[in-house]
Design an enzyme around this catalytic site. Structure first.
Site, PDB file in Angstrom:
ATOM      1  N   ARG A 253      -2.611   1.849  -1.144  1.00 31.15           N
ATOM      2  CA  ARG A 253      -2.788   2.892  -0.139  1.00 31.15           C
ATOM      3  C   ARG A 253      -2.514   4.242  -0.784  1.00 31.15           C
ATOM      4  NH1 ARG A 253       0.448  -1.197   1.982  1.00 31.15           N
ATOM      5  NH2 ARG A 253      -0.484  -2.399   3.706  1.00 31.15           N
ATOM      6  N   LYS A 277       4.578  -0.114   2.529  1.00 30.38           N
ATOM      7  CA  LYS A 277       4.993   0.186   3.901  1.00 30.38           C
ATOM      8  C   LYS A 277       6.233  -0.637   4.255  1.00 30.38           C
ATOM      9  CE  LYS A 277       1.748   0.424   7.004  1.00 30.38           C
ATOM     10  NZ  LYS A 277       0.555   0.097   7.824  1.00 30.38           N
ATOM     11  N   HIS A 350      -8.688   5.312   2.662  1.00 30.39           N
ATOM     12  CA  HIS A 350      -8.654   3.872   2.863  1.00 30.39           C
ATOM     13  C   HIS A 350     -10.001   3.217   2.562  1.00 30.39           C
ATOM     14  CE1 HIS A 350      -4.960   2.059   4.065  1.00 30.39           C
ATOM     15  NE2 HIS A 350      -5.521   1.156   4.835  1.00 30.39           N
ATOM     16  N   ARG A 353      -9.747   0.958  -0.450  1.00 30.22           N
ATOM     17  CA  ARG A 353      -9.020  -0.285  -0.168  1.00 30.22           C
ATOM     18  C   ARG A 353      -9.922  -1.251   0.605  1.00 30.22           C
ATOM     19  NH1 ARG A 353      -3.566  -2.025   0.429  1.00 30.22           N
ATOM     20  NH2 ARG A 353      -3.130  -3.172   2.351  1.00 30.22           N
ATOM     21  N   HIS A 376      -0.558  -7.611   2.692  1.00 23.39           N
ATOM     22  CA  HIS A 376      -0.430  -7.605   4.147  1.00 23.39           C
ATOM     23  C   HIS A 376       0.768  -8.450   4.555  1.00 23.39           C
ATOM     24  CE1 HIS A 376      -4.981  -6.628   4.756  1.00 23.39           C
ATOM     25  NE2 HIS A 376      -4.254  -5.544   4.596  1.00 23.39           N
ATOM     26  N   TYR A 385     -11.232  -8.735   8.094  1.00 30.46           N
ATOM     27  CA  TYR A 385     -12.320  -8.997   7.154  1.00 30.46           C
ATOM     28  C   TYR A 385     -13.057 -10.290   7.494  1.00 30.46           C
ATOM     29  CZ  TYR A 385      -9.927  -5.319   4.677  1.00 30.46           C
ATOM     30  OH  TYR A 385      -9.335  -4.115   4.364  1.00 30.46           O
TER      31      TYR A 385
END
Length: 407
Positions: A253, A277, A350, A353, A376, A385
Site C-alpha cells: 500500500r 495496517k 491502490h 495493488r 489480508h 477478487y
C-alpha cells in the site's frame, strides 16, 4: 535568479536565527535569499499596519501574508512563509501563542484523546487518523460552532443533517469514507459514555453501485509502460520508480511504502520489513529488480542525512513525505505521459495493488496465495477478487466510471 533587498525592516533582528534554523534542515542558500527578500516585504507591511513582531499570531501572519501580491512564477507562498516565520518567533520567545478559548480547549482535549485511542487501540495509520479526526472536527463545528460541546444532547437528526450537508457539496466524495470515519467517532463517544446512544447506527449508508465493488486494475503491459515512464524521468526517476515497483511487485500500500525505514532493509537475508495496517509487521522477500531499483535510488538520488526514512523529498529539508498523496501525483503524471487510460477518473495508488492481484487471478493463482501476498487479515477482503470472471475481466471491470475501492 535570486532576489535581493537591502532595505531594513522590523524583522531584521530575527532573520539570521530564522535562516540558521532552516539551514540546519538542508534549505539551500538561494531559497534562504528569496525568503529574506519576501520577509522584508512582509516586515514593511507590518510597519505600515503598525503591527509589532511580538504581536504576531499564526492567523494574523497568514492573513497579512495574503495581502502581499505574489509573482506569477514564484513557488513560494507568502502566507505559508509568514506562518513558518511566526512559528520561529514563538519558538525563540519573541511572540506568544494565543491561548485557547474554553470551547477550543474542550474540543482540543476531546480530539486529542480520540487520536490517542485511534493510534493505540485501533492501530490506524497516521493518514487514516488525520482523516477520521478531520471529519470528527467538521461534525463538531457543524453542530456546535464556537460554542461549548454538549455531546449528551446529540440526536440522530444531527448526524443525518451533517451527512446531508456533506452530500450537498458541488464535488461529492468519491467513496464511503465519510460515513466510515463518522461511525468510528460516534462509537468512541458511546464507549466513553459521552453520548446516551450509539449514534454510529444512525449514520446513513453510502450507496455503492455493483461496479464500484470490483477492483480497478491495469493490464501487465500497461503497468510496465507506467513504470518505464517513471524510471525515465530525469528529475527524480530513481526514487519514484523504486516506490512504484514496490507496489507493483509486492502489492504494498502507498502508506506502507512511505513508512519504510533504512533499517527495514535486510540486504543479507534479502528481506524487507513492511509496516502494515493495524500495526502489523511482515517480512517480505526483495525481488531482484526491486532491490536494484532501491540501490540505484540510494546511490544516485538520496542525499538526506537527517532522517532514517528511506524515501524523502528532494527539496530541502529532505524530510519524509507527510502522506502518500505523492504517489498518486506520480501515477497521474505517468498516465498522462504514456497515454495509458486510468481505470477510474480518480487516479489512486491502490490501482497497482489491484493490478497485481487481478493479474495473478488471470494467471491461475488461488485466493489463498493472493491473500498471503497482499497480507489480508480477513478472507472476506480477498474475496473481492473472486467476483472477477477470468475470461472477461476487462469487460466487467472497465465500464463503470466510478471511484476505485478504498481499503
Amino acid at each position: 535568479m535570486a532576489l535581493s533587498d537591502q532595505t531594513t525592516c522590523c524583522l531584521d533582528p530575527y532573520l539570521a536565527s530564522f535562516e540558521e534554523s532552516l539551514s540546519s534542515r538542508n534549505y539551500k542558500p538561494e531559497t534562504l535569499t528569496n525568503y529574506r527578500y519576501l520577509l522584508r516585504r512582509f516586515g514593511r507591511l507590518l510597519e505600515t499596519e503598525g503591527v509589532a513582531p511580538a504581536a504576531l499570531t499564526p492567523d494574523l501572519a497568514v492573513a497579512l501574508g495574503r495581502r502581499l501580491p505574489a509573482t506569477p512564477k514564484s513557488q513560494i507562498k507568502v502566507p505559508n512563509l509568514a506562518g513558518l516565520f511566526v512559528a520561529h518567533l514563538i519558538e525563540i520567545g519573541v511572540a506568544t501563542r494565543p491561548p485557547l478559548t474554553p470551547a477550543q480547549a474542550e474540543r482540543h482535549e476531546l480530539l486529542s484523546n480520540f487520536e490517542t485511542y485511534l493510534l493505540r487501540h485501533r492501530g490506524l495509520s497516521p493518514r487514516s487518523v488525520y482523516h477520521v479526526l478531520r471529519f470528527a472536527d467538521r461534525f463538531l463545528d457543524h453542530r456546535f460552532g464556537d460554542q461549548m460541546l454538549d455531546l449528551a444532547a446529540l440526536k440522530a437528526r444531527d448526524v443525518v443533517a451533517f451527512m446531508e450537508h456533506l452530500l450537498s457539496r458541488k464535488r461529492p466524495f468519491r467513496d464511503k469514507t465519510p460515513a466510515t470515519h463518522l461511525r468510528s467517532f460516534f462509537q468512541y463517544l458511546f464507549a466513553q459514555g459521552l453520548t446516551k446512544t450509539n449514534l454510529s447506527l444512525c449514520v446513513p449508508k453510502t450507496r455503492k453501485p455493483w461496479g464500484a465493488r470490483l477492483p480497478r486494475y491495469l493490464a501487465p503491459d500497461e503497468v510496465e509502460a507506467v513504470l518505464a515512464s517513471v524510471r525515465a524521468d530525469p528529475r527524480h526517476g530513481a526514487r519514484d520508480y523504486a516506490m512504484l515497483l514496490l507496489m507493483a511487485r509486492l502489492g504494498l500500500r502507498a502508506p506502507e511504502v512511505i513508512a519504510i525505514q533504512l533499517d527495514d532493509m535486510d540486504w543479507r537475508s534479502g528481506e524487507i520489513l513492511v509496516r502494515g495496517k493495524g500495526q502489523r509487521h511482515d517480512r517480505l522477500p526483495i525481488p531482484p529488480d526491486v532491490g536494484e531499483a532501491i540501490i540505484r535510488y540510494l546511490r544516485d538520488e538520496r542525499t538526506s542525512t537527517t532522517t532514517r526514512a528511506l524515501f524523502v523529498t528532494h527539496r530541502a529539508p529532505n524530510r519524509p513525505f507527510r502522506d502518500s498523496q505523492v504517489i498518486n501525483a506520480i501515477l497521474k503524471e505517468a498516465f498522462a505521459a504514456t497515454g495509458v487510460k486510468p481505470p477510474t477518473p480518480y487516479v489512486g495508488s491502490h490501482v497497482l495493488r489491484h493490478s497485481l492481484a487481478t493479474n495473478m487471478v488471470r494467471a491461475g493463482a488461488s485466493l489463498e496465495e493472493i491473500g498471503d501476498l497482499l497480507r489480508h487479515r480477513s478472507r472476506a477482503t480477498t474475496m473481492i477478487y473472486a467476483k472477477l470472471d477470468t475470461d472477461g475481466l476487462r469487460s466487467i471491470a472497465r465500464p463503470w466510471p466510478v471511484a476505485e475501492v478504498a481499503r
